[in-house]
Design an enzyme around this catalytic site. Structure first.
Site, PDB file in Angstrom:
ATOM      1  N   ASP A  14     -10.410   5.295  -2.233  1.00 46.76           N
ATOM      2  CA  ASP A  14      -9.020   5.394  -1.790  1.00 46.76           C
ATOM      3  C   ASP A  14      -8.955   5.525  -0.271  1.00 46.76           C
ATOM      4  OD1 ASP A  14      -6.309   5.426  -2.137  1.00 46.76           O
ATOM      5  OD2 ASP A  14      -6.184   7.518  -2.792  1.00 46.76           O
ATOM      6  N   GLY A  15      -7.854   5.010   0.301  1.00 50.15           N
ATOM      7  CA  GLY A  15      -7.617   5.190   1.732  1.00 50.15           C
ATOM      8  C   GLY A  15      -7.737   3.928   2.566  1.00 50.15           C
ATOM      9  N   GLY A  17      -5.546   1.533   2.935  1.00 47.08           N
ATOM     10  CA  GLY A  17      -4.273   1.285   3.618  1.00 47.08           C
ATOM     11  C   GLY A  17      -4.117   2.207   4.814  1.00 47.08           C
ATOM     12  N   TRP A  19      -6.505   3.682   6.476  1.00 41.76           N
ATOM     13  CA  TRP A  19      -7.509   3.315   7.493  1.00 41.76           C
ATOM     14  C   TRP A  19      -6.952   2.197   8.386  1.00 41.76           C
ATOM     15  CZ3 TRP A  19     -10.031  -1.138   8.906  1.00 41.76           C
ATOM     16  CH2 TRP A  19     -11.192  -0.994   9.668  1.00 41.76           C
ATOM     17  N   HIS A  31      -8.572  -3.325   3.139  1.00 38.33           N
ATOM     18  CA  HIS A  31      -9.245  -3.747   1.900  1.00 38.33           C
ATOM     19  C   HIS A  31     -10.520  -4.538   2.217  1.00 38.33           C
ATOM     20  CE1 HIS A  31      -6.019  -2.116  -0.368  1.00 38.33           C
ATOM     21  NE2 HIS A  31      -5.132  -3.041  -0.057  1.00 38.33           N
ATOM     22  N   GLU A  62      -1.823   0.502 -12.683  1.00 37.15           N
ATOM     23  CA  GLU A  62      -0.597   0.825 -11.937  1.00 37.15           C
ATOM     24  C   GLU A  62      -0.497   0.058 -10.613  1.00 37.15           C
ATOM     25  OE1 GLU A  62      -2.539   3.373 -13.402  1.00 37.15           O
ATOM     26  OE2 GLU A  62      -1.119   3.304 -15.071  1.00 37.15           O
ATOM     27  N   LEU A 126     -29.894  -1.068 -11.085  1.00 35.51           N
ATOM     28  CA  LEU A 126     -28.609  -0.361 -11.112  1.00 35.51           C
ATOM     29  C   LEU A 126     -27.598  -1.229 -11.858  1.00 35.51           C
ATOM     30  CD1 LEU A 126     -26.886   2.054  -9.608  1.00 35.51           C
ATOM     31  CD2 LEU A 126     -26.043   0.182  -8.209  1.00 35.51           C
TER      32      LEU A 126
HETATM   33  C1  IPE Z   1      -6.315   4.735  -7.333  1.00 37.71           C
HETATM   34  O1  IPE Z   1      -5.794   4.674  -6.049  1.00 37.71           O
HETATM   35  C2  IPE Z   1      -6.679   3.356  -7.809  1.00 37.71           C
HETATM   36  C3  IPE Z   1      -7.807   2.736  -7.136  1.00 37.71           C
HETATM   37  C4  IPE Z   1      -8.580   3.281  -6.218  1.00 37.71           C
HETATM   38  C5  IPE Z   1      -8.095   1.403  -7.587  1.00 37.71           C
HETATM   39  P1  IPE Z   1      -4.225   4.601  -5.775  1.00 37.71           P
HETATM   40  O2  IPE Z   1      -4.065   4.615  -4.308  1.00 37.71           O
HETATM   41  O3  IPE Z   1      -3.642   3.475  -6.515  1.00 37.71           O
HETATM   42  O4  IPE Z   1      -3.731   5.961  -6.445  1.00 37.71           O
HETATM   43  P2  IPE Z   1      -2.433   6.833  -6.244  1.00 37.71           P
HETATM   44  O5  IPE Z   1      -1.250   5.950  -6.451  1.00 37.71           O
HETATM   45  O6  IPE Z   1      -2.471   7.381  -4.839  1.00 37.71           O
HETATM   46  O7  IPE Z   1      -2.535   7.942  -7.262  1.00 37.71           O
HETATM   47  C1  IPE Z   2      -7.596   1.927  -2.264  1.00 37.46           C
HETATM   48  O1  IPE Z   2      -6.946   2.053  -1.057  1.00 37.46           O
HETATM   49  C2  IPE Z   2      -7.717   0.492  -2.715  1.00 37.46           C
HETATM   50  C3  IPE Z   2      -6.913   0.148  -3.903  1.00 37.46           C
HETATM   51  C4  IPE Z   2      -6.188   0.967  -4.603  1.00 37.46           C
HETATM   52  C5  IPE Z   2      -6.966  -1.244  -4.319  1.00 37.46           C
HETATM   53  P1  IPE Z   2      -5.357   2.104  -0.980  1.00 37.46           P
HETATM   54  O2  IPE Z   2      -4.834   0.720  -0.848  1.00 37.46           O
HETATM   55  O3  IPE Z   2      -4.799   2.890  -2.115  1.00 37.46           O
HETATM   56  O4  IPE Z   2      -5.155   2.889   0.388  1.00 37.46           O
HETATM   57  P2  IPE Z   2      -4.046   3.964   0.712  1.00 37.46           P
HETATM   58  O5  IPE Z   2      -4.107   5.025  -0.352  1.00 37.46           O
HETATM   59  O6  IPE Z   2      -2.724   3.270   0.731  1.00 37.46           O
HETATM   60  O7  IPE Z   2      -4.447   4.494   2.063  1.00 37.46           O
HETATM   61 MG    MG Z   3      -4.311   4.835  -2.377  1.00 33.34          MG
END
Ligand code: IPE
Ligand code: IPE
Ligand code: MG
Length: 229
Positions: A14-15, A17, A19, A31, A62, A126
């Site tokens: 996660d993160g 976006g 970053w 991404h 989701e 792995l």
């Molecule tokens: C969880 O991240 C899903 C993946 C990493 C693929 P999200 O960014 O979608 O989760 P929420 O919405 O913050 O819970």
């Molecule tokens: C995780 O990063 C990647 C996916 C869920 C595909 P995000 O896209 O959720 O990044 P944030 O949470 O918006 O920073």
């Molecule tokens: Mg996210």
């Protein structure tokens, strides 16, 4: 005290976006950088003496709620990633497997996923599992429906564990990056007794060095599984 042995690692990446936003870039750049982190972490796990499986949450059931442009970009990125990654899988002896409902994806992408699984199925250092259009609730529900279709009227925990798509159902350690402390519908059944680790590092900044530190922390934890120690 004997160390815990890490066999199955799961990661909520996660993160991406945030970053990108921190750098004034579009989310898609986050991404792209995040895909490079998957490669680095996967090869690190392949060299690790005890890790057998690493399951990455790449696209949740989701995540379709995101703007169409971003969803389409993620699909293209996945296709490119798998195409490019085949060489890494073969040179590092890594098996690739997907979990989740990939029938929602385009036919060429489904073919790419199935071909990559087929071409790497004898690799043994792995297993890299990518959770794609995956939701823990959907996985449990579909497992139960399959059992019902087989004529079952009572179902045991073992039936569900064995029916799930996830190879090696128990997760030893779950890491989530970006500071969020939630499961977001990831491996609900398989996480019952997992150790959890939340790091503020954004996924594109996550490194093998940090992973090794987290594994050391995991190895020292006391796991009781409801008993006494
Ligand atoms: C969880 O991240 C899903 C993946 C990493 C693929 P999200 O960014 O979608 O989760 P929420 O919405 O913050 O819970
Ligand atoms: C995780 O990063 C990647 C996916 C869920 C595909 P995000 O896209 O959720 O990044 P944030 O949470 O918006 O920073
Ligand atoms: Mg996210």
């Amino acid at each position: 005290m004997t160390k815990n042995i890490l066999k199955h690692l799961a990661i909520i990446m996660d993160g991406n976006g945030r970053w990108a936003a921190e750098r004034g870039l579009s989310r898609t750049k986050g991404h792209e950088k995040g895909a490079e982190t998957i490669r680095a972490i996967t090869t690190c796990c392949a060299k690790h003496p005890t890790v057998e499986t690493t399951t990455f949450y790449a696209f949740s059931t989701e995540n379709w709620k995101r703007p169409k442009f971003e969803v389409e970009f993620l699909m293209k990125l996945l296709n490119r990633y798998l195409q490019k990654e085949l060489e890494t899988y073969q040179s590092h002896n890594i098996r690739f497997q997907a979990i989740g409902d990939i029938e929602a994806f385009s036919k060429p992408l489904q073919d790419r996923i199935r071909n990559t699984e087929e071409l790497t199925k004898y690799n043994t250092s792995l297993t890299q599992v990518l959770a794609l259009n995956y939701g823990g609730r959907a996985e449990i529900t579909s497992t139960v429906n399959t059992l019902i279709a087989q004529g079952r009227t009572t179902i045991t925990e073992d039936d569900i564990s064995q029916g799930l798509q996830t190879p090696y159902t128990d997760i030893d350690l779950l890491i989530r990056t970006s500071g969020e402390e939630r499961i977001s519908n990831f491996l609900l059944w398989q996480l019952s007794y997992s150790e959890l680790y939340f790091t503020p590092t954004l996924w594109p900044d996550f490194t093998s060095k940090e992973l090794k530190k987290i594994i050391e922390n995991f190895e020292q934890r006391t796991r009781r599984f409801g008993g006494v120690k």
